[in-house]
Motif scaffolding. Sequence first.
Motif, PDB file in Angstrom:
ATOM      1  N   ALA A   1       0.833  -1.201   0.000  1.00  0.00           N
ATOM      2  CA  ALA A   1       0.000   0.000   0.000  1.00  0.00           C
ATOM      3  C   ALA A   1       0.872   1.256   0.000  1.00  0.00           C
ATOM      4  O   ALA A   1       0.535   2.254  -0.653  1.00  0.00           O
ATOM      5  N   CYS A   2       1.989   1.212   0.688  1.00  0.00           N
ATOM      6  CA  CYS A   2       2.855   2.390   0.804  1.00  0.00           C
ATOM      7  C   CYS A   2       3.513   2.761  -0.520  1.00  0.00           C
ATOM      8  O   CYS A   2       3.810   3.935  -0.748  1.00  0.00           O
ATOM      9  N   PHE A   3       3.745   1.792  -1.413  1.00  0.00           N
ATOM     10  CA  PHE A   3       4.278   2.109  -2.736  1.00  0.00           C
ATOM     11  C   PHE A   3       3.359   3.089  -3.452  1.00  0.00           C
ATOM     12  O   PHE A   3       3.793   4.059  -4.066  1.00  0.00           O
ATOM     13  N   VAL A   4       2.062   2.819  -3.377  1.00  0.00           N
ATOM     14  CA  VAL A   4       1.070   3.656  -4.055  1.00  0.00           C
ATOM     15  C   VAL A   4       0.881   4.972  -3.301  1.00  0.00           C
ATOM     16  O   VAL A   4       0.794   6.042  -3.915  1.00  0.00           O
ATOM     17  N   LEU A   5       0.829   4.910  -1.973  1.00  0.00           N
ATOM     18  CA  LEU A   5       0.618   6.121  -1.172  1.00  0.00           C
ATOM     19  C   LEU A   5       1.769   7.113  -1.336  1.00  0.00           C
ATOM     20  O   LEU A   5       1.549   8.324  -1.363  1.00  0.00           O
ATOM     21  N   ASP A   6       2.991   6.606  -1.462  1.00  0.00           N
ATOM     22  CA  ASP A   6       4.152   7.491  -1.651  1.00  0.00           C
ATOM     23  C   ASP A   6       4.068   8.242  -2.978  1.00  0.00           C
ATOM     24  O   ASP A   6       4.562   9.360  -3.097  1.00  0.00           O
ATOM     25  N   ALA A   7       3.421   7.606  -3.979  1.00  0.00           N
ATOM     26  CA  ALA A   7       3.321   8.235  -5.297  1.00  0.00           C
ATOM     27  C   ALA A   7       2.347   9.410  -5.303  1.00  0.00           C
ATOM     28  O   ALA A   7       2.501  10.333  -6.107  1.00  0.00           O
ATOM     29  N   ILE A   8       1.336   9.399  -4.419  1.00  0.00           N
ATOM     30  CA  ILE A   8       0.315  10.457  -4.450  1.00  0.00           C
ATOM     31  C   ILE A   8       0.428  11.453  -3.305  1.00  0.00           C
ATOM     32  O   ILE A   8      -0.276  12.456  -3.302  1.00  0.00           O
ATOM     33  N   ARG A   9       1.305  11.226  -2.351  1.00  0.00           N
ATOM     34  CA  ARG A   9       1.416  12.111  -1.186  1.00  0.00           C
ATOM     35  C   ARG A   9       1.823  13.521  -1.607  1.00  0.00           C
ATOM     36  O   ARG A   9       2.783  13.709  -2.355  1.00  0.00           O
ATOM     37  N   GLY A  10       1.046  14.532  -1.158  1.00  0.00           N
ATOM     38  CA  GLY A  10       1.349  15.926  -1.442  1.00  0.00           C
ATOM     39  C   GLY A  10       0.802  16.433  -2.769  1.00  0.00           C
ATOM     40  O   GLY A  10       0.857  17.623  -3.045  1.00  0.00           O
TER      41      GLY A  10
ATOM     42  N   LEU B   1      -3.500   7.174  -9.841  1.00  0.00           N
ATOM     43  CA  LEU B   1      -4.115   5.930  -9.366  1.00  0.00           C
ATOM     44  C   LEU B   1      -4.823   5.178 -10.489  1.00  0.00           C
ATOM     45  O   LEU B   1      -4.841   3.945 -10.510  1.00  0.00           O
ATOM     46  N   ALA B   2      -5.410   5.915 -11.425  1.00  0.00           N
ATOM     47  CA  ALA B   2      -6.141   5.272 -12.515  1.00  0.00           C
ATOM     48  C   ALA B   2      -5.209   4.455 -13.415  1.00  0.00           C
ATOM     49  O   ALA B   2      -5.613   3.413 -13.947  1.00  0.00           O
ATOM     50  N   TYR B   3      -3.963   4.904 -13.573  1.00  0.00           N
ATOM     51  CA  TYR B   3      -3.041   4.234 -14.480  1.00  0.00           C
ATOM     52  C   TYR B   3      -1.957   3.432 -13.773  1.00  0.00           C
ATOM     53  O   TYR B   3      -1.056   2.913 -14.416  1.00  0.00           O
ATOM     54  N   SER B   4      -2.050   3.313 -12.465  1.00  0.00           N
ATOM     55  CA  SER B   4      -1.091   2.500 -11.728  1.00  0.00           C
ATOM     56  C   SER B   4      -1.495   1.026 -11.817  1.00  0.00           C
ATOM     57  O   SER B   4      -2.653   0.686 -11.609  1.00  0.00           O
ATOM     58  N   PRO B   5      -0.568   0.128 -12.144  1.00  0.00           N
ATOM     59  CA  PRO B   5      -0.926  -1.280 -12.331  1.00  0.00           C
ATOM     60  C   PRO B   5      -1.092  -2.064 -11.031  1.00  0.00           C
ATOM     61  O   PRO B   5      -1.524  -3.209 -11.058  1.00  0.00           O
TER      62      PRO B   5
END
Length: 128
Positions: A35-44, A54-58
């Motif tokens: 979960a943190c891999f994805v959360l780090d990408a959108i933080r801030g 998020l829509a294009y993350s596999p």
Amino acid sequence: MAKGHRSQIKRERNAQKDTRPSAKLSYARVSVQKACFVLDAIRGKDVKTALAILAYSPRYASSIIEKLLKSAIANAENNNGLDAENLYIAECYANKGPTMKRVRPRAQGRAYRIEKRMSHITIVLDER
């Protein structure tokens, strides 16, 4: 021991409460690390950019987090009366949840343990 009447203590505790719009998902069937891999990408990031990421993350966690982010946006609009255009992700984190223990049969009658991990994911938004 706290001083004052019970209602006064509650009033003071509620005054310190965070009023930013948020959404929390408990017992998500994804590990904290994934979960943190994805959360780090959108933080801030602002909300529009985060939804596009998020829509294009596999990753599997991205679909869960996308739904949670949309819930946080709806909370901001309906409960706090904020405009979705001005929102950004102030905080997002995943905490460890309970672990389901399962057994995998192995050779010669042995059994190996499989741990299916869960997490509690939280997203907090704020206005720019």
